[in-house]
Design a protein around this motif. Structure first.
Motif, PDB file in Angstrom:
ATOM      1  N   LEU A 252      16.690  10.876  -6.696  1.00 51.38           N
ATOM      2  CA  LEU A 252      18.076  10.725  -6.982  1.00 51.38           C
ATOM      3  C   LEU A 252      17.954  12.819  -7.211  1.00 51.38           C
ATOM      4  O   LEU A 252      19.530  13.492  -6.590  1.00 51.38           O
TER       5      LEU A 252
ATOM      6  N   GLU B   2      23.856   5.555  -6.873  1.00 50.94           N
ATOM      7  CA  GLU B   2      23.891   7.049  -7.350  1.00 50.94           C
ATOM      8  C   GLU B   2      23.634   7.481  -6.371  1.00 50.94           C
ATOM      9  O   GLU B   2      24.180   8.799  -6.052  1.00 50.94           O
TER      10      GLU B   2
ATOM     11  N   HIS C  54      29.282  10.976  -9.531  1.00 48.37           N
ATOM     12  CA  HIS C  54      27.956  10.596  -9.543  1.00 48.37           C
ATOM     13  C   HIS C  54      27.385  10.244 -11.313  1.00 48.37           C
ATOM     14  O   HIS C  54      27.753   9.255 -11.638  1.00 48.37           O
TER      15      HIS C  54
ATOM     16  N   ARG D 112      27.441   6.014 -11.934  1.00 53.48           N
ATOM     17  CA  ARG D 112      25.679   5.778 -12.386  1.00 53.48           C
ATOM     18  C   ARG D 112      27.019   5.054 -13.997  1.00 53.48           C
ATOM     19  O   ARG D 112      26.556   3.617 -14.566  1.00 53.48           O
TER      20      ARG D 112
END
Length: 174
Positions: free
Chosen positions: A11, A57, A36, A40
């Motif tokens: 990520l 994500e 993001h 999340r």
């Protein structure tokens, strides 16, 4: 190395590659970082499993990857063109990072549909849309009437609704 740290490394790599992809455009970089973060937060609040959260994500970081290619190709970047142009760029980037093919397929599906608000299938899809709206409504300085309409028509998750109400001082009674 356990799978959780491997996933976090991937990520982080995606985030850095997206920063390189959008180099010189801090607004776009700030946008996907905010999407993001909210995606999340909502995903964790909605208790997504680890795989779905990872897909969400990765999609949140890459959801607008089609903007630059659409601008270069068509001179504009509306939502449909973003959905059309984004997946091929994301597929290449995600492959380089070592993401498994079934995950790449889902991430590219999300990128290719994140401006399509009908037939939303999957918590990852719903949450990506909600996170993107949270950021866009702020960045576009939407009116309270626009925000209220989006809340009523788009938001489905309890965590997304809670964040929306906190962020915009919104009450469902309004």
């Amino acid at each position: 190395m356990d799978s959780d740290s491997y996933s976090q490394i991937q990520l982080d790599d995606i985030a850095l590659r997206m920063m390189e992809f959008d180099e010189g455009d801090p607004k776009r970089i700030q946008h996907f970082l905010k999407v993001h973060s909210l995606a999340r937060l909502i995903g964790v609040g909605e208790e997504l499993d680890d795989t779905t959260l990872f897909i969400l994500e990765a999609a949140a970081y890459t959801h607008d990857i089609g903007i630059r290619p659409a601008m270069e190709k068509f001179g504009k970047c509306d939502g449909k063109l973003q959905e059309q142009e984004g997946p091929i760029y994301a597929q290449h980037m995600l492959s380089e990072v070592g993401i498994e093919n079934y995950m790449i397929e889902r991430i590219c599906y999300l990128i290719g549909h994140h401006h399509t608000y009908t037939n939303v299938e999957g918590a990852d899809y719903q949450i990506l849309i909600e996170a993107d709206f949270l950021v866009n409504l702020f960045e576009d300085e939407a009116s309270m009437q626009e925000k209220s309409s989006v809340y009523r028509n788009i938001f489905k998750t309890e965590t997304g609704k809670k964040i929306f109400c906190s962020m915009f001082g919104y009450s469902e009674e309004k």
